[in-house]
Write a protein that holds these residues in place. Structure first.
Motif, PDB file in Angstrom:
ATOM      1  N   THR A 257      46.866  47.508  45.241  1.00  0.00           N
ATOM      2  CA  THR A 257      48.253  47.085  45.091  1.00  0.00           C
ATOM      3  C   THR A 257      49.192  48.136  45.660  1.00  0.00           C
ATOM      4  O   THR A 257      48.833  49.300  45.845  1.00  0.00           O
ATOM      5  CB  THR A 257      48.611  46.849  43.617  1.00  0.00           C
ATOM      6  OG1 THR A 257      48.493  48.101  42.920  1.00  0.00           O
ATOM      7  CG2 THR A 257      47.694  45.828  42.985  1.00  0.00           C
TER       8      THR A 257
ATOM      9  N   VAL B   3      34.549  37.734  38.873  1.00  0.00           N
ATOM     10  CA  VAL B   3      35.983  37.624  38.597  1.00  0.00           C
ATOM     11  C   VAL B   3      36.527  38.967  38.127  1.00  0.00           C
ATOM     12  O   VAL B   3      37.545  39.463  38.621  1.00  0.00           O
ATOM     13  CB  VAL B   3      36.248  36.526  37.557  1.00  0.00           C
ATOM     14  CG1 VAL B   3      37.724  36.530  37.157  1.00  0.00           C
ATOM     15  CG2 VAL B   3      35.850  35.161  38.107  1.00  0.00           C
ATOM     16  N   GLY B   4      35.838  39.596  37.159  1.00  0.00           N
ATOM     17  CA  GLY B   4      36.285  40.889  36.655  1.00  0.00           C
ATOM     18  C   GLY B   4      36.215  41.969  37.722  1.00  0.00           C
ATOM     19  O   GLY B   4      37.138  42.781  37.870  1.00  0.00           O
TER      20      GLY B   4
ATOM     21  N   ARG C 198      41.243  44.447  42.932  1.00  0.00           N
ATOM     22  CA  ARG C 198      42.575  44.045  43.389  1.00  0.00           C
ATOM     23  C   ARG C 198      43.638  45.029  42.902  1.00  0.00           C
ATOM     24  O   ARG C 198      44.579  45.357  43.631  1.00  0.00           O
ATOM     25  CB  ARG C 198      42.868  42.630  42.867  1.00  0.00           C
ATOM     26  CG  ARG C 198      44.218  42.050  43.254  1.00  0.00           C
ATOM     27  CD  ARG C 198      44.384  41.872  44.736  1.00  0.00           C
ATOM     28  NE  ARG C 198      43.252  41.193  45.357  1.00  0.00           N
ATOM     29  CZ  ARG C 198      43.122  41.051  46.673  1.00  0.00           C
ATOM     30  NH1 ARG C 198      44.035  41.522  47.487  1.00  0.00           N
ATOM     31  NH2 ARG C 198      42.066  40.434  47.172  1.00  0.00           N
ATOM     32  N   ARG C 199      43.482  45.519  41.679  1.00  0.00           N
ATOM     33  CA  ARG C 199      44.453  46.489  41.164  1.00  0.00           C
ATOM     34  C   ARG C 199      44.448  47.773  41.997  1.00  0.00           C
ATOM     35  O   ARG C 199      45.440  48.490  42.047  1.00  0.00           O
ATOM     36  CB  ARG C 199      44.140  46.826  39.707  1.00  0.00           C
ATOM     37  CG  ARG C 199      44.268  45.657  38.752  1.00  0.00           C
ATOM     38  CD  ARG C 199      44.140  46.117  37.321  1.00  0.00           C
ATOM     39  NE  ARG C 199      44.051  44.993  36.395  1.00  0.00           N
ATOM     40  CZ  ARG C 199      44.221  45.088  35.082  1.00  0.00           C
ATOM     41  NH1 ARG C 199      44.484  46.261  34.540  1.00  0.00           N
ATOM     42  NH2 ARG C 199      44.113  44.029  34.311  1.00  0.00           N
TER      43      ARG C 199
ATOM     44  N   THR D 235      42.759  48.494  28.864  1.00  0.00           N
ATOM     45  CA  THR D 235      43.860  47.562  29.134  1.00  0.00           C
ATOM     46  C   THR D 235      45.016  47.751  28.165  1.00  0.00           C
ATOM     47  O   THR D 235      46.151  47.394  28.483  1.00  0.00           O
ATOM     48  CB  THR D 235      43.368  46.112  29.066  1.00  0.00           C
ATOM     49  OG1 THR D 235      42.802  45.860  27.768  1.00  0.00           O
ATOM     50  CG2 THR D 235      42.305  45.853  30.126  1.00  0.00           C
TER      51      THR D 235
ATOM     52  N   SER E 286      36.419  41.594  40.931  1.00  0.00           N
ATOM     53  CA  SER E 286      37.459  41.325  41.913  1.00  0.00           C
ATOM     54  C   SER E 286      38.830  41.720  41.391  1.00  0.00           C
ATOM     55  O   SER E 286      39.643  42.294  42.125  1.00  0.00           O
ATOM     56  CB  SER E 286      37.455  39.842  42.291  1.00  0.00           C
ATOM     57  OG  SER E 286      38.472  39.553  43.224  1.00  0.00           O
ATOM     58  N   GLU E 287      39.092  41.448  40.117  1.00  0.00           N
ATOM     59  CA  GLU E 287      40.395  41.752  39.541  1.00  0.00           C
ATOM     60  C   GLU E 287      40.635  43.263  39.503  1.00  0.00           C
ATOM     61  O   GLU E 287      41.717  43.737  39.863  1.00  0.00           O
ATOM     62  CB  GLU E 287      40.502  41.177  38.134  1.00  0.00           C
ATOM     63  CG  GLU E 287      41.738  41.605  37.361  1.00  0.00           C
ATOM     64  CD  GLU E 287      43.057  41.281  38.057  1.00  0.00           C
ATOM     65  OE1 GLU E 287      44.048  41.995  37.825  1.00  0.00           O
ATOM     66  OE2 GLU E 287      43.099  40.317  38.844  1.00  0.00           O
ATOM     67  N   TRP E 288      39.631  44.037  39.084  1.00  0.00           N
ATOM     68  CA  TRP E 288      39.817  45.488  39.040  1.00  0.00           C
ATOM     69  C   TRP E 288      39.901  46.068  40.441  1.00  0.00           C
ATOM     70  O   TRP E 288      40.634  47.029  40.680  1.00  0.00           O
ATOM     71  CB  TRP E 288      38.700  46.145  38.230  1.00  0.00           C
ATOM     72  CG  TRP E 288      38.896  45.918  36.764  1.00  0.00           C
ATOM     73  CD1 TRP E 288      38.241  45.030  35.967  1.00  0.00           C
ATOM     74  CD2 TRP E 288      39.849  46.575  35.926  1.00  0.00           C
ATOM     75  NE1 TRP E 288      38.726  45.085  34.675  1.00  0.00           N
ATOM     76  CE2 TRP E 288      39.712  46.033  34.626  1.00  0.00           C
ATOM     77  CE3 TRP E 288      40.795  47.572  36.128  1.00  0.00           C
ATOM     78  CZ2 TRP E 288      40.487  46.459  33.551  1.00  0.00           C
ATOM     79  CZ3 TRP E 288      41.577  48.003  35.056  1.00  0.00           C
ATOM     80  CH2 TRP E 288      41.412  47.444  33.791  1.00  0.00           C
TER      81      TRP E 288
ATOM     82  N   PRO F 220      34.200  38.604  45.900  1.00  0.00           N
ATOM     83  CA  PRO F 220      35.455  37.971  45.475  1.00  0.00           C
ATOM     84  C   PRO F 220      35.561  36.556  46.031  1.00  0.00           C
ATOM     85  O   PRO F 220      35.137  36.286  47.162  1.00  0.00           O
ATOM     86  CB  PRO F 220      36.524  38.897  46.050  1.00  0.00           C
ATOM     87  CG  PRO F 220      35.858  40.242  46.093  1.00  0.00           C
ATOM     88  CD  PRO F 220      34.429  39.943  46.460  1.00  0.00           C
TER      89      PRO F 220
ATOM     90  N   SER G 230      35.616  48.217  37.976  1.00  0.00           N
ATOM     91  CA  SER G 230      35.176  47.127  38.848  1.00  0.00           C
ATOM     92  C   SER G 230      33.672  47.166  39.053  1.00  0.00           C
ATOM     93  O   SER G 230      32.996  46.125  39.023  1.00  0.00           O
ATOM     94  CB  SER G 230      35.897  47.220  40.198  1.00  0.00           C
ATOM     95  OG  SER G 230      35.455  46.204  41.070  1.00  0.00           O
TER      96      SER G 230
END
Length: 756
Positions: free
Chosen positions: A663, A652-653, A659-660, A627, A655-657, A719, A642
């Motif tokens: 994009t 949560v983690g 999501r990236r 990061t 899902s966030e990775w 997610p 992810s």
């Protein structure tokens, strides 16, 4: 060329598939990618392909576009091998015949909303078709245009493009049906012998830069150009409305193409001429038209290459037969074949954007893979990106993504390594090593090392590819249960790789352990380190696999294999209680593109065993450099992070990775072309497409392929915004399953399987 066609399935068989293919609503937005005139300035071309040959898309739908064929390579002296661009086969150019400013061909007219009105182009992922519609304004004359193009999934040697015109005038129009014979690429540079500094000097001397150019030129276009195909003979027949050619890639294999044109019923051209130049083979027709009447023209194309099909005469017969059967029959068979593929799917309930991108990634993977062959998949599909070479991406990224979804296509990737084992053995002998040393960048046809000279250190030191290959061979055996295949194909590869590791590992007598020195880390900025953790862990697994495989095929394993595996150093910080990226003697202090390779220890094919507490410490340690990096994030690294979070139960983690990874930064409009990074424009990056699918198939589900079967190694995660995730019609050891993750009445995530 070999005139046999073992992969050519008759159209009638594919038509039968339509009787069993599920019904599908063509308007399902997750399968429809649409371009408007707003995309003219930022248009990133999509791709139409069937794993054997391809074409790029273009805005008008009528242009002559770059096209490629599987493993047809240019072997120019002093260069590395590169995909040879085959003659472009899509072009049907159009002219209204007259204009106040002179004679215009539509493909030469600048794109503008005022000229191409009511514009809409749709890449239908479910049907694998490109459809384009607009009203073309040529001064006082207007024509409604509709174009449909596809590369047949049912009959792999065939493709077609169909043009319909509806003029708002009476008169004579002109049409040109062409095969575009590209000029030899210039400037060519001797990249097979230039150092990095010399390469950069050569690029500058040719007034080029290693920078991306919007919208779709990559930062390495200066040396990732296409190779050359030379036309040896060409023919055209204006009466029969056919074109054909035989060609050869530079110092490479022969190829052929042919086209047969169909005209509207009862329409007779005023005249037709065959045209040939150094750059174009065409049939040019003058056609009388009446206002308000629609005229439909179809171009049927056949293509082949040495060891896959015949010559121009054979292709011409194929194109003529397709013309006789008609466009609707060819299209219907093609759609049925794709609909059969889509019976296996990854379905998301609750996230339409993620669903569309998952379908896009799967579409590009299916478009560039072949079933039951021995060809790999290039990191950037059938394009010049990464020169079409086979990296570990083919074995550790694409192969696992396809293994449960489309096992026959996954099989082709491991069979490539079996087919090219002799080249890997020769490479090991040249270095005084036993067994087989597979290349870092393998030529997709002959398996030879093709790493550019300026990057040759990777070819010598990024040797984890050898373990990756052995692991993929074993994974295919576990998923298929095919002991005959293992004995005949997988075992020789696994055995020879195990021999390589016995020669490449070094015994440290003082510390009574084995080490692997002078390697390039997965995080490639560290290009000469001892004991890269991912490499050592992968090598140990490959050695244990060899011992296990020997027992199954009735061979005696080398006792050194299990000994080296058991005593292999896996770098670890006793002080902080987590793994290190590599030997503790090497500072981990660069702002590198990877940040940390530790999440790769949780990658499904390796899945290095450790306690959950240690897994958490590894993850926490890796996040800081990942990061904190100021480098343009590489989409290749997003899925492993992810997946690592998912193994911890961190929804949560994970899902966030994930999501990236969906994009707009790495997904280019209008056709969701995935790039390596947000800014380098290295497109059609199937490595990251496959990583995203592994994120779904193994990451969120927690599933792993082991001897006991597809096991639930980790609790599933979902997610928060998703209602469910379903792997539809996956296959393992001959049995088809639906695997669903959803939540029970109490909100707890659960996984269920339903056998077909």
């Amino acid at each position: 060329m070999n005139s046999s066609r073992p992969w050519l399935r008759p159209i009638v068989l594919a038509l039968l598939l339509s009787a069993v293919a599920p019904s599908f609503a063509a308007t399902d937005p997750s399968f429809l990618l649409t371009a408007s005139s707003n995309d003219f300035a930022t248009y990133f071309p999509g791709q139409l392909a069937n794993g054997y040959f391809s074409t790029m898309t273009a805005p008008r739908g009528t242009e002559g576009n770059l096209a490629y064929m599987v493993a047809l390579m240019d072997y120019t002296r002093d260069d590395f091998s590169r995909p040879a661009a085959i003659p472009g086969w899509t072009e049907i150019d159009y002219s209204t015949g007259t204009s106040s400013a002179g004679h215009f061909w539509m493909n030469q007219v600048a794109l503008a909303p005022s000229v191409f009105q009511n514009y809409r182009q749709v890449l239908n992922l479910h049907d694998a078709t490109l459809s384009t519609r607009y009203r073309y304004i040529d001064h006082s004359r207007a024509t409604d245009v509709a174009v449909t193009t596809f590369v047949s999934q049912a009959s792999p040697h065939l493709a077609a493009t169909q043009l319909s015109i509806t003029p708002d005038f009476d008169g004579i129009v002109e049409l040109s049906f062409a095969l575009n014979t590209w000029a030899p690429y210039q400037p060519r540079m001797p990249l097979g012998k230039l150092t990095g500094e010399q390469m950069q000097e050569a690029v500058a001397a040719h007034n080029m830069k290693l920078e991306p150019i919007a919208p779709a030129t990559s930062d390495r276009a200066a040396f990732w150009y296409h190779g050359d195909t030379h036309v040896l003979t060409s023919h055209g027949d204006a009466k029969d409305l056919t074109l054909s050619l035989d060609g050869r890639a530079e110092r490479g294999l022969r190829m052929a193409e042919a086209a047969a044109i169909s005209l509207p019923d009862q329409l007779k051209p005023i005249d037709g001429k065959f045209y040939r130049s150094d750059y174009r083979l065409a049939l040019n027709l003058r056609i009388p038209v009446r206002k308000g009447q629609t005229y439909t023209f179809t171009k049927y194309v056949a293509a082949s290459r040495e060891n896959w099909g015949g010559d121009a005469r054979d292709d011409l017969a194929l194109a003529r037969t397709a013309r006789t059967q008609g466009f609707d029959a060819l299209l219907s068979a093609h759609q049925a074949a794709w609909h059969a593929l889509w019976q296996t799917d990854v379905q998301i309930d609750g996230d339409s954007k993620a669903q569309q991108i998952v379908h896009s990634d799967l579409y590009y993977l299916l478009s560039n893979s072949t079933a039951d062959t021995a060809w790999p998949i290039g990191a950037c599909a059938m394009t010049p990106g990464y020169a079409g070479h086979a990296f570990w991406d083919s074995d550790s990224w694409v192969f696992p993504a396809l293994l449960l979804l489309h096992p026959s296509r996954a099989k082709s990737l491991v069979m490539f390594r079996d087919r090219t084992l002799p080249a890997a053995q020769q490479r090991a002998r040249e270095r005084g090593l036993p067994g087989a040393m597979y290349p870092w960048e393998a030529d997709p046809e002959n398996g030879t090392e093709q790493t550019p000279y300026f990057a040759r250190v990777l070819g010598e030191r990024e040797i984890h590819v050898n373990a990756d290959i052995a692991i993929a061979q074993w994974q295919y055996y576990l998923a298929s249960g095919d002991k005959i295949w293992l004995k005949q194909h997988g075992w020789p590869v696994i055995r020879e790789i195990a021999k390589f590791w016995t020669g490449r590992a070094t015994f440290n007598a003082k510390k009574q352990r084995y080490e692997i020195l002078h390697v390039t880390s997965v995080d490639e900025d560290y290009n000469d380190v001892p004991n890269d953790t991912f490499t050592n862990a992968s090598a140990a697994k490959a050695l244990n696999i060899a011992t296990a495989a020997a027992a199954i095929v009735g061979e005696t394993p080398d006792p050194r294999w299990s000994d080296i595996a058991a005593r292999m150093l896996i770098p670890f910080s006793e002080k902080d209680g987590h793994h290190l990226d590599f030997d503790e003697s090497v500072p981990h202090d660069m702002d590198s593109w990877g940040g940390s390779s530790l999440p790769m220890l949780s990658y499904p094919s390796l899945d290095f065993p450790m306690t959950q507490a240690l897994r958490q410490r590894d993850y926490d340690f890796a996040l800081s450099p990942i990061t904190g990096s100021h480098r343009d994030p590489n989409s290749m690294g997003l899925a492993p992070t992810s997946i690592a979070a998912a193994t911890l139960g961190d929804a949560v983690g994970a899902s966030e990775w994930f999501r990236r990874n969906i994009t707009a930064d790495v997904i280019k409009p209008p056709f969701n072309v995935r790039t390596e990074t947000a800014t380098n424009n290295t497109g059609y990056f199937l490595t990251a497409s496959a990583g995203l699918l592994q994120n779904m198939v193994y990451g969120f589900t927690g599933l792993r392929i082991e001897e006991a079967g597809v096991v639930e190694a980790y609790p599933p995660v979902l997610p928060a915004s998703w209602k469910s995730l379903t792997l539809k019609h996956v296959r393992f050891r001959g049995i088809a399953y639906d695997i669903t993750i959803d939540r029970d009445a109490a909100g707890k995530t659960r996984l269920t399987r339903t056998a077909h």
